[in-house]
Design a protein around this motif. Structure first.
Motif, PDB file in Angstrom:
ATOM      1  N   ALA A 105      -6.142   8.495   5.297  1.00 44.78           N
ATOM      2  CA  ALA A 105      -5.827   6.783   5.671  1.00 44.78           C
ATOM      3  C   ALA A 105      -4.726   5.521   5.004  1.00 44.78           C
ATOM      4  O   ALA A 105      -3.710   5.477   6.467  1.00 44.78           O
ATOM      5  CB  ALA A 105      -6.347   6.127   4.537  1.00 44.78           C
ATOM      6  N   HIS A 106      -3.528   6.859   4.709  1.00 43.40           N
ATOM      7  CA  HIS A 106      -2.416   6.480   4.609  1.00 43.40           C
ATOM      8  C   HIS A 106      -1.667   7.242   5.793  1.00 43.40           C
ATOM      9  O   HIS A 106      -0.890   5.984   6.464  1.00 43.40           O
ATOM     10  CB  HIS A 106      -1.552   8.113   3.046  1.00 43.40           C
ATOM     11  CG  HIS A 106      -0.458   7.508   3.574  1.00 43.40           C
ATOM     12  ND1 HIS A 106       0.694   6.336   3.021  1.00 43.40           N
ATOM     13  CD2 HIS A 106       0.712   8.679   3.753  1.00 43.40           C
ATOM     14  CE1 HIS A 106       1.854   7.359   3.470  1.00 43.40           C
ATOM     15  NE2 HIS A 106       2.060   8.450   3.609  1.00 43.40           N
ATOM     16  N   PHE A 107      -1.768   8.095   6.459  1.00 42.26           N
ATOM     17  CA  PHE A 107      -1.176   9.464   7.274  1.00 42.26           C
ATOM     18  C   PHE A 107      -1.862   7.885   8.569  1.00 42.26           C
ATOM     19  O   PHE A 107      -0.867   7.648  10.041  1.00 42.26           O
ATOM     20  CB  PHE A 107      -1.688  10.333   7.259  1.00 42.26           C
ATOM     21  CG  PHE A 107      -0.313  11.467   7.044  1.00 42.26           C
ATOM     22  CD1 PHE A 107       1.250  11.528   6.961  1.00 42.26           C
ATOM     23  CD2 PHE A 107      -1.096  12.273   5.852  1.00 42.26           C
ATOM     24  CE1 PHE A 107       1.958  12.050   6.174  1.00 42.26           C
ATOM     25  CE2 PHE A 107       0.208  13.094   5.273  1.00 42.26           C
ATOM     26  CZ  PHE A 107       0.927  12.896   5.484  1.00 42.26           C
ATOM     27  N   ALA A 108      -2.945   7.916   8.329  1.00 42.27           N
ATOM     28  CA  ALA A 108      -3.924   7.204   9.943  1.00 42.27           C
ATOM     29  C   ALA A 108      -3.447   5.697  10.088  1.00 42.27           C
ATOM     30  O   ALA A 108      -3.301   5.400  10.725  1.00 42.27           O
ATOM     31  CB  ALA A 108      -4.868   7.122   9.359  1.00 42.27           C
ATOM     32  N   THR A 109      -2.364   5.286   8.943  1.00 39.78           N
ATOM     33  CA  THR A 109      -1.499   4.547   9.265  1.00 39.78           C
ATOM     34  C   THR A 109      -0.498   4.052   9.769  1.00 39.78           C
ATOM     35  O   THR A 109       0.180   3.659  10.594  1.00 39.78           O
ATOM     36  CB  THR A 109      -1.962   2.611   7.830  1.00 39.78           C
ATOM     37  OG1 THR A 109      -2.348   4.089   6.629  1.00 39.78           O
ATOM     38  CG2 THR A 109      -3.576   2.470   7.690  1.00 39.78           C
ATOM     39  N   TRP A 110       0.484   4.606   8.740  1.00 40.47           N
ATOM     40  CA  TRP A 110       1.774   5.141   8.501  1.00 40.47           C
ATOM     41  C   TRP A 110       2.952   5.396   9.580  1.00 40.47           C
ATOM     42  O   TRP A 110       3.209   5.111  10.339  1.00 40.47           O
ATOM     43  CB  TRP A 110       1.822   5.532   6.981  1.00 40.47           C
ATOM     44  CG  TRP A 110       3.757   5.763   7.134  1.00 40.47           C
ATOM     45  CD1 TRP A 110       5.131   4.792   7.362  1.00 40.47           C
ATOM     46  CD2 TRP A 110       4.813   6.907   7.324  1.00 40.47           C
ATOM     47  NE1 TRP A 110       5.820   5.393   7.458  1.00 40.47           N
ATOM     48  CE2 TRP A 110       6.251   6.333   7.258  1.00 40.47           C
ATOM     49  CE3 TRP A 110       4.449   8.448   7.197  1.00 40.47           C
ATOM     50  CZ2 TRP A 110       7.279   6.635   7.465  1.00 40.47           C
ATOM     51  CZ3 TRP A 110       5.703   9.010   7.537  1.00 40.47           C
ATOM     52  CH2 TRP A 110       7.257   8.290   7.896  1.00 40.47           C
ATOM     53  N   THR A 111       1.596   6.703   9.880  1.00 44.58           N
ATOM     54  CA  THR A 111       2.292   7.014  11.271  1.00 44.58           C
ATOM     55  C   THR A 111       1.800   6.238  12.351  1.00 44.58           C
ATOM     56  O   THR A 111       3.183   6.208  13.573  1.00 44.58           O
ATOM     57  CB  THR A 111       0.856   8.606  11.843  1.00 44.58           C
ATOM     58  OG1 THR A 111       1.411   9.942  10.493  1.00 44.58           O
ATOM     59  CG2 THR A 111       2.109   9.402  12.351  1.00 44.58           C
ATOM     60  N   PRO A 112       0.908   5.824  13.206  1.00 44.79           N
ATOM     61  CA  PRO A 112       0.852   5.322  14.080  1.00 44.79           C
ATOM     62  C   PRO A 112       2.381   3.139  14.385  1.00 44.79           C
ATOM     63  O   PRO A 112       2.232   3.133  15.257  1.00 44.79           O
ATOM     64  CB  PRO A 112      -0.329   4.590  14.292  1.00 44.79           C
ATOM     65  CG  PRO A 112      -1.359   4.898  13.157  1.00 44.79           C
ATOM     66  CD  PRO A 112      -0.005   5.702  12.015  1.00 44.79           C
ATOM     67  N   SER A 113       2.799   3.074  12.671  1.00 46.93           N
ATOM     68  CA  SER A 113       3.374   2.768  12.885  1.00 46.93           C
ATOM     69  C   SER A 113       5.085   2.134  12.357  1.00 46.93           C
ATOM     70  O   SER A 113       5.722   1.404  13.449  1.00 46.93           O
ATOM     71  CB  SER A 113       3.611   2.169  11.209  1.00 46.93           C
ATOM     72  OG  SER A 113       4.254   2.554   9.905  1.00 46.93           O
ATOM     73  N   VAL A 114       4.885   3.799  12.633  1.00 47.16           N
ATOM     74  CA  VAL A 114       6.351   4.647  13.490  1.00 47.16           C
ATOM     75  C   VAL A 114       6.840   4.620  14.758  1.00 47.16           C
ATOM     76  O   VAL A 114       7.590   4.019  15.454  1.00 47.16           O
ATOM     77  CB  VAL A 114       6.572   5.940  12.392  1.00 47.16           C
ATOM     78  CG1 VAL A 114       8.165   6.546  13.204  1.00 47.16           C
ATOM     79  CG2 VAL A 114       6.328   5.874  11.135  1.00 47.16           C
ATOM     80  N   LEU A 146      -0.531  -1.166   4.845  1.00 47.37           N
ATOM     81  CA  LEU A 146      -1.464  -0.263   4.347  1.00 47.37           C
ATOM     82  C   LEU A 146      -1.882   1.313   4.232  1.00 47.37           C
ATOM     83  O   LEU A 146      -1.830   1.639   3.022  1.00 47.37           O
ATOM     84  CB  LEU A 146      -2.441  -0.344   5.945  1.00 47.37           C
ATOM     85  CG  LEU A 146      -2.807  -1.925   5.939  1.00 47.37           C
ATOM     86  CD1 LEU A 146      -3.668  -1.631   7.396  1.00 47.37           C
ATOM     87  CD2 LEU A 146      -3.719  -2.834   4.248  1.00 47.37           C
ATOM     88  N   GLY A 147      -0.554   2.184   4.966  1.00 44.82           N
ATOM     89  CA  GLY A 147       0.050   3.398   4.408  1.00 44.82           C
ATOM     90  C   GLY A 147      -0.025   3.136   3.329  1.00 44.82           C
ATOM     91  O   GLY A 147       0.452   3.791   1.967  1.00 44.82           O
TER      92      GLY A 147
END
Length: 307
Positions: A86-95, A163-164
């Motif tokens: 969940a962390h990577f699925a939210t933070w990676t797109p944010s970048v 969220l990340g």
């Protein structure tokens, strides 16, 4: 771990390890923004390849520990893997959707959410801790508010980064339970493997392309695995044997200006001036949370978690 005061002089190898670790984790967001691949695919490959790299150790020297792991510990490993996904699925797109500097700063609010989780568990933060939480939340609101005038995509990126940070806090809380009986290597192998499987399913269901990238994108993904995913964690874990968790936790915040500098040099991406006051307030609040938690002897961060 050796008990050391944050004010004691650090040995040269420890200083070197910390410098390498900060540089490694600082490269994460710029490399994600640089890679010409879907965000979820990047998240999958960095976890899958890291799990593969750890397999010889886990199934070799650590095999007896893995075979003897209790059900409760393994369950917490799996749950931590879900939270990490969940962390990577939210933070990676944010970048990829917004600013590297803003996304990195907002995901750094992890200690704030960790403090709130601790409060929900009955381990209330100190007065200083609550002050830091208030400052960090105010800074996050100010930084996100500055992006409202930029675009809806920038605001979405900010929300995803927050969220990340929340998911990272849940990941840390669950990992704390698992690592009470498991070594970091065994725990990380199960966790990364679980995270990779979950992200693979999401990618397959969503029709996300997992290949066909150019050479520079694969190079960026490999750099993520070797740098932030493996080397950064290893160097921070080494440093924790020679200095305090407080020192390491505060130094991890250097990832924010480090990522911003690398994004400027590599990508020509300048932090938005209007967001800078909010980001500075946010980082000050996070630092107060870390120091307040240390003073109260209630750790709220996992120094080995670096993006």
């Amino acid at each position: 771990m050796n008990a050391r005061s944050p004010h004691q002089a650090l040995a040269l190898p420890t200083v070197f390890a910390l410098v390498v670790a900060v540089l490694a984790v600082s490269s994460s967001a710029p490399l994600i923004a640089y890679a010409a691949a879907p965000a979820l695919a990047i998240a999958f490959w960095r976890n899958a390849l890291a799990a593969v790299a750890l397999t010889p150790i886990t199934l070799g020297p650590r095999r007896p520990e893995l075979a003897g792991a209790g059900r409760r510990a393994v369950l917490f490993c799996f749950l931590a893997g879900l939270a990490l996904a969940a962390h990577f699925a939210t933070w990676t797109p944010s970048v990829q959707l917004g600013s590297v500097a803003t996304a990195t700063a907002l995901v750094a609010t992890q200690p704030v959410w960790q403090g709130l989780i601790a409060a929900a568990q009955g381990r209330r933060p100190s007065t200083i801790g609550w002050l830091g939480i208030g400052l960090a939340v105010a800074g996050a609101i100010a930084a996100t508010g500055a992006d409202v005038g930029v675009s809806g995509q920038a605001v979405l990126a900010d929300v995803l980064a927050l969220l990340g940070g929340m998911a990272a806090a849940v990941y840390t809380a669950l990992g704390e339970q698992a690592r009470a009986t498991l070594s970091t290597t065994t725990y990380t192998w199960i966790c990364y493997g679980t995270c990779a499987i979950v992200l693979l399913l999401v990618c397959l269901i969503g029709g996300v392309d997992l290949g066909g990238y150019d050479h520079r994108t694969w190079a960026a993904i490999l750099a993520l695995v070797v740098g932030a995913q493996l080397l950064g964690h290893s160097m921070f874990n080494y440093a924790l044997h020679h200095t305090s968790a407080t020192t390491v936790s505060v130094l991890i915040l250097l990832e924010v200006p480090g990522a911003a500098l690398l994004a400027w040099l590599w990508l020509g991406q300048h932090p938005r001036p209007a967001a800078l006051p909010g980001l500075a307030l946010l980082l000050a609040g996070v630092m107060v949370v870390i120091l307040g938690a240390t003073r109260a002897n209630r750790p709220v961060v996992d120094p080995s978690l670096a993006d």
